[in-house]
Design a protein around this motif. Structure first.
Motif, short mmCIF file in Angstrom:
data_model
loop_
_atom_site.label_atom_id
_atom_site.label_comp_id
_atom_site.label_asym_id
_atom_site.label_seq_id
_atom_site.Cartn_x
_atom_site.Cartn_y
_atom_site.Cartn_z
N ARG A 32 0.81 -1.22 0.00
CA ARG A 32 0.00 0.00 0.00
C ARG A 32 0.85 1.27 0.00
NH1 ARG A 32 -5.79 0.11 2.09
NH2 ARG A 32 -4.98 -1.66 3.24
N HIS A 33 1.87 1.31 0.84
CA HIS A 33 2.60 2.57 1.02
C HIS A 33 4.04 2.53 0.50
CE1 HIS A 33 -0.77 3.75 3.52
NE2 HIS A 33 -0.60 2.67 4.26
N GLY A 34 4.54 1.34 0.20
CA GLY A 34 5.93 1.22 -0.22
C GLY A 34 6.84 0.89 0.95
N MET A 78 7.80 -3.55 -7.63
CA MET A 78 8.06 -2.17 -7.25
C MET A 78 9.22 -2.00 -6.29
SD MET A 78 5.60 -0.58 -8.85
CE MET A 78 4.49 0.68 -8.24
N GLU A 79 9.54 -3.04 -5.56
CA GLU A 79 10.51 -2.84 -4.48
C GLU A 79 11.89 -3.43 -4.80
OE1 GLU A 79 9.83 -0.79 -2.39
OE2 GLU A 79 7.66 -0.76 -2.14
N PHE A 122 2.70 -6.73 -6.66
CA PHE A 122 3.04 -5.31 -6.61
C PHE A 122 4.41 -5.11 -5.97
CE2 PHE A 122 2.13 -0.83 -5.47
CZ PHE A 122 1.61 -0.42 -6.68
N ALA A 124 9.90 1.73 1.83
CA ALA A 124 10.61 2.80 2.51
C ALA A 124 9.70 3.67 3.36
CB ALA A 124 11.37 3.66 1.50
N ALA A 125 8.43 3.72 2.99
CA ALA A 125 7.50 4.61 3.69
C ALA A 125 6.86 3.94 4.90
CB ALA A 125 6.42 5.09 2.73
#
Lengths: 195, 195
Positions: free
Chosen positions: A26-28, A110-111, A106, A30-31
């Motif tokens: 949802r937020h990534g 993305m990561e 995801f 690192a976040a």
DNA sequence: GTCTATAAAGAGATAGAC
DNA sequence: GTCTATCTCTTTATAGAC
């Protein structure tokens, strides 16, 4: 405050992974803070370190777990047949498998940037392994004269990108059922590599 | 330490955007600090706030700038012709435009999560506008009997996903030239929607 | 326009009590 | 196995000197 002390290693471990999966998606990576993950699980931040040596390992476990499952699932269900049948099987498998795990998919796409170098190498190798499954199917079809594909590896990446793109818009409650989506994409993939 | 005091608004502004673009693409928005950006620019962190009200605006400026440029570039070069010619033009345009801006493309696809809600709505609308360009071309081709596409909007997203995927592997120094890549993908796109 | 300095908050990770 | 408490460091953003 929700809980007092107690012993729950067998359920807390999976809950940590599930919370991290949800929050990273949802937020990534690192976040998201370890405190946020702990909050979702219902423990204090320090308790997480009974289940993971650090935040990076948590990410790596999720990504490697996803890639291992993906490859194992394909190997388990793939039945050696002619290239056209194998391509259809791969197309439907990819859409179905990925649609059931949107969060893990995801994160896995993305990561990559947030993996440390050693972990990155491992995940990249697994991704190449999966791409080569499709590239080999395409090469077999070219040899048999059923497919016309100038660059099998490029075509494999193109088809996988197309198929994975389903995850960016497909919703269970949407107008199209997953079976319909499978049909539409199989129609496109078949034509894409057609002789 | 690199510089003493001075006035450089006309060059520092663009440098801030360039540094943010590079760093956000490489490490991700959330993982990059204002101090890192300042370090790349050659100023102290506080000086950045002469050029952006906050970090979020910096991200939004980059993403909105990219989408605006993309849509403007298409509108500028697109010449109304028959659907097959328009599809070829779109395919080649998309690959060329995106291959020249890998960092902006990467950010625009990866950092949607880090936009605040108001900004997210704006960027999503621009993305839909671009998808509709292709969907309209496909519908025109279906009407003319040149294309066979059961779901033009789905096919548009599928084709765009396939084309954007080039950015994950294409390198200028690689085996294939961009012209060759264009040929390969145009061949696949043409067949994907063929009647 | 940039600097230094700092406020206020939050980060990852660890120690030791229970 | 989990808690509380804390260490140490970094974060975004601002204030005021120059």
């Amino acid at each position: 405050m929700a809980r007092t002390q107690g012993s729950h290693s067998d359920i807390t471990g999976p809950k940590v992974r599930e919370a991290a999966l949800r929050l990273f998606a949802r937020h990534g990576y690192a976040a998201v803070s370890m405190r946020q993950i702990a909050g979702e699980v219902g423990v204090q931040a320090g308790a997480l370190y009974n289940y993971t040596p650090d935040k990076q390992s948590l990410l790596m476990d999720l990504m490697k777990g996803h890639m291992d499952e993906l490859i194992a699932a394909w190997e388990h269900q793939s039945s050696a047949r002619d290239p056209m049948a194998a391509l259809e099987q791969f197309t439907r498998f990819h859409i179905r498998f990925h649609s059931k795990r949107p969060e893990a998919v995801f994160i896995s796409y993305m990561e990559l940037r947030n993996l440390n170098p050693e972990n990155f190498i491992v995940i990249e190798a697994l991704r190449r392994t999966y791409e080569d499954v499709l590239a080999d199917i395409l090469r077999a079809g070219v040899n048999k004269g059923e497919f016309s594909v100038p660059e099998p590896k490029v075509a494999a990446m193109a088809v996988i990108a197309m198929l994975t793109g389903v995850n960016t818009w497909y919703r269970d409650e949407g107008r199209l059922s997953l079976a319909q989506v499978e049909e539409i994409y199989w129609g496109m993939v078949r034509k894409t590599v057609a002789a």
